[in-house]
Scaffold this motif. Structure first.
Motif, short mmCIF file in Angstrom:
data_model
loop_
_atom_site.label_atom_id
_atom_site.label_comp_id
_atom_site.label_asym_id
_atom_site.label_seq_id
_atom_site.Cartn_x
_atom_site.Cartn_y
_atom_site.Cartn_z
N LEU A 89 74.44 43.79 101.61
CA LEU A 89 73.68 44.31 100.48
C LEU A 89 73.06 45.67 100.78
O LEU A 89 73.03 46.55 99.92
N ILE A 90 72.57 45.85 101.98
CA ILE A 90 71.98 47.14 102.35
C ILE A 90 73.06 48.18 102.59
O ILE A 90 72.88 49.37 102.31
N GLY A 91 74.20 47.73 103.11
CA GLY A 91 75.33 48.63 103.30
C GLY A 91 75.26 49.48 104.54
O GLY A 91 76.00 50.46 104.68
N GLU A 92 74.39 49.12 105.45
CA GLU A 92 74.21 49.85 106.70
C GLU A 92 73.94 48.85 107.82
O GLU A 92 73.65 47.67 107.56
N GLU A 93 74.00 49.33 109.05
CA GLU A 93 73.59 48.50 110.17
C GLU A 93 72.12 48.14 110.00
O GLU A 93 71.31 49.00 109.65
N ILE A 94 71.77 46.88 110.26
CA ILE A 94 70.42 46.41 109.98
C ILE A 94 69.74 45.87 111.24
O ILE A 94 70.38 45.65 112.26
N TYR A 95 68.45 45.66 111.10
CA TYR A 95 67.69 44.91 112.11
C TYR A 95 66.65 44.09 111.36
O TYR A 95 66.40 44.31 110.17
N LEU A 96 66.06 43.15 112.07
CA LEU A 96 65.02 42.30 111.48
C LEU A 96 63.71 43.05 111.43
O LEU A 96 63.16 43.44 112.48
N TYR A 97 63.19 43.26 110.22
CA TYR A 97 61.92 43.98 110.07
C TYR A 97 60.74 43.06 110.32
O TYR A 97 59.79 43.42 111.02
N SER A 98 60.77 41.86 109.76
CA SER A 98 59.70 40.89 109.98
C SER A 98 60.17 39.51 109.57
O SER A 98 61.13 39.37 108.81
N HIS A 99 59.51 38.48 110.08
CA HIS A 99 59.74 37.13 109.57
C HIS A 99 58.42 36.39 109.61
O HIS A 99 57.60 36.55 110.52
N LYS A 100 58.19 35.60 108.56
CA LYS A 100 56.90 34.94 108.44
C LYS A 100 57.02 33.68 107.60
O LYS A 100 57.97 33.49 106.84
N MET A 101 56.02 32.82 107.73
CA MET A 101 55.92 31.60 106.95
C MET A 101 54.73 31.75 106.00
O MET A 101 53.62 32.09 106.43
#
Length: 254
Positions: A89-101
């Motif tokens: 969907l982003i169309g580029e190499e990605i990384y994890l920005y954040s994850h939360k509950m």
């Protein structure tokens, strides 16, 4: 299917979001939710779990991780289903920005006012909205217990002005009033295991949980590598290589 369908790609482009039904299987939901309940309810009174209040005084519990480790939470954030979906969907190499509950306890969980995630990520040093989030329902999520709401298609507006109110970062009221007149207001009902995939400029909110049920959700946000913050404004969100793991690997993690 690891990547979005043509219909999902089109919905993301036009509406700014889509729901992938049964993103996690029932056994995966039970495994992850039971582990999360045990661990995070034990931590609820410690400094590792934040409380985010609303204007009525109700509070939502929030657990944020700065890194994705080898525990269940980190392994799900690195799951190939989330990573490949976001990359497509982003169309580029990605990384994890954040994850939360986000944890809306029965009769206690507070509201989140209308906002765009990029409304404050921009202030963290991300120049462009090449970012998205995947919110996975761990409980039945409906109007009664504070499900997510969206203004369908509002991502096309770009980043709107935001203000700080009652401890939350919200869209400035004149812009919000205009947007709510223009775009369809949708309550996104979800079953456990469903995933809401949405653009970082989509206007969204949720009401308080006035029901006797839990309303927990696990949310992972992804960013284009070249869009990593140019300044280290926060402990989270800074670039780290995303070490993707096979689907369902989190179930074997402690």
């Amino acid at each position: 299917m690891l990547v979005p369908s043509k219909e999902e790609m089109r919905a993301y482009e036009v509406d700014g979001y889509f729901v992938r039904k049964n993103f996690l299987s029932e056994p995966e939901v039970v495994d992850f939710r039971d582990h999360a309940r045990r661990q995070l309810e034990d931590e609820a009174n410690s400094s590792t779990v934040m409380e985010k209040g609303d204007k009525s005084g109700k509070k939502t519990l929030l657990k944020l991780w700065n890194h994705a480790g080898d525990d269940k939470f980190g392994m799900l954030a690195r799951d190939e289903r989330l990573a490949r979906m976001s990359e497509a969907l982003i169309g580029e190499e990605i990384y994890l920005y954040s994850h939360k509950m986000t944890m809306k306890q029965p009769r206690e969980g507070g509201a989140w006012e209308w906002h765009q995630d990029f409304g404050y990520w921009y202030n963290n040093g991300c120049l462009s909205p090449e970012m998205l989030s995947i919110w996975i329902a761990l409980d039945l999520s409906n109007k009664a217990n504070g499900c997510l709401q969206v203004l369908k298609g509002s991502h096309i507006l770009g980043r709107l002005d935001h203000v700080r109110e009652n401890g939350q970062t919200n869209v400035d009221k004149p812009y919000l009033d205009a947007a709510t007149e223009r775009f369809e207001h949708v309550y996104v009902d979800m079953d456990p295991g469903d995933a809401l995939v949405f653009h970082s400029n989509l206007l969204h909110r949720s009401d308080a949980n006035n029901s006797d049920t839990y309303r927990w959700g696990y949310i992972c946000s992804y960013n284009a590598v070249h869009n990593a913050p140019f300044t280290r404004a926060r402990e989270y969100g800074n670039y780290e290589e995303l070490k993707i793991v096979p689907a369902g690997s989190f179930m074997a993690a402690g």
